[in-house]
Write a protein that holds these residues in place. Sequence first.
Motif, short mmCIF file in Angstrom:
data_model
loop_
_atom_site.label_atom_id
_atom_site.label_comp_id
_atom_site.label_asym_id
_atom_site.label_seq_id
_atom_site.Cartn_x
_atom_site.Cartn_y
_atom_site.Cartn_z
N SER A 33 -7.94 3.18 0.50
CA SER A 33 -6.50 3.93 0.33
C SER A 33 -5.63 3.00 0.48
O SER A 33 -5.31 1.63 0.52
CB SER A 33 -6.69 4.84 2.06
OG SER A 33 -6.52 3.87 2.67
N HIS A 35 -2.93 2.84 2.03
CA HIS A 35 -1.79 2.90 3.45
C HIS A 35 -3.15 1.17 4.17
O HIS A 35 -2.22 0.52 4.06
CB HIS A 35 -2.38 3.48 4.31
CG HIS A 35 -1.64 5.01 4.02
ND1 HIS A 35 -0.68 5.15 3.63
CD2 HIS A 35 -2.16 6.42 4.01
CE1 HIS A 35 0.44 5.64 3.94
NE2 HIS A 35 -0.79 6.59 3.43
N ARG A 36 -4.39 1.45 3.48
CA ARG A 36 -5.35 0.31 3.59
C ARG A 36 -5.07 -1.11 2.81
O ARG A 36 -4.43 -1.98 3.84
CB ARG A 36 -6.11 0.26 3.93
CG ARG A 36 -7.73 -0.31 4.01
CD ARG A 36 -9.05 -0.24 4.06
NE ARG A 36 -9.69 1.07 4.64
CZ ARG A 36 -9.95 1.76 4.22
NH1 ARG A 36 -11.12 0.89 3.86
NH2 ARG A 36 -10.82 2.47 5.35
N SER A 38 -1.77 -0.97 1.55
CA SER A 38 -0.68 -1.67 2.12
C SER A 38 -0.92 -2.96 3.02
O SER A 38 -0.40 -3.36 3.67
CB SER A 38 0.29 -0.81 1.69
OG SER A 38 0.32 -0.20 0.95
#
Length: 107
Positions: A33, A35-36, A38
Amino acid sequence: MGLSEHDQNIIDELERRLLAEDPEFVEGLSQPSVHRRSLRLLLCGLGFLALGIALLAIALLMHSVPLGVVAFLAMVSGGYGATLPAAMAGLRRPGTTAGSKSHSTPA
């Protein structure tokens, strides 16, 4: 408690249909993802920042200008990497913009 054979067959059929109808969506789910990625970028940036601070302390103790320059570069690159927006880090798929969806339906 595990799934019954009937329930497992239903799930398998749903997976096959989803893959047949929207393979790009399934591919997007299988990738890490945003988010991961980032978070990983943020942690790497903070790690370089901490390394730069430690190197700067050592450079000050040793009165070493070249090591101080390396420490400064590590701190700057770590700070930049930690604050780099996801779009600039290549975390968006090519051809998409901030407001667009990664999969579209044909008209």
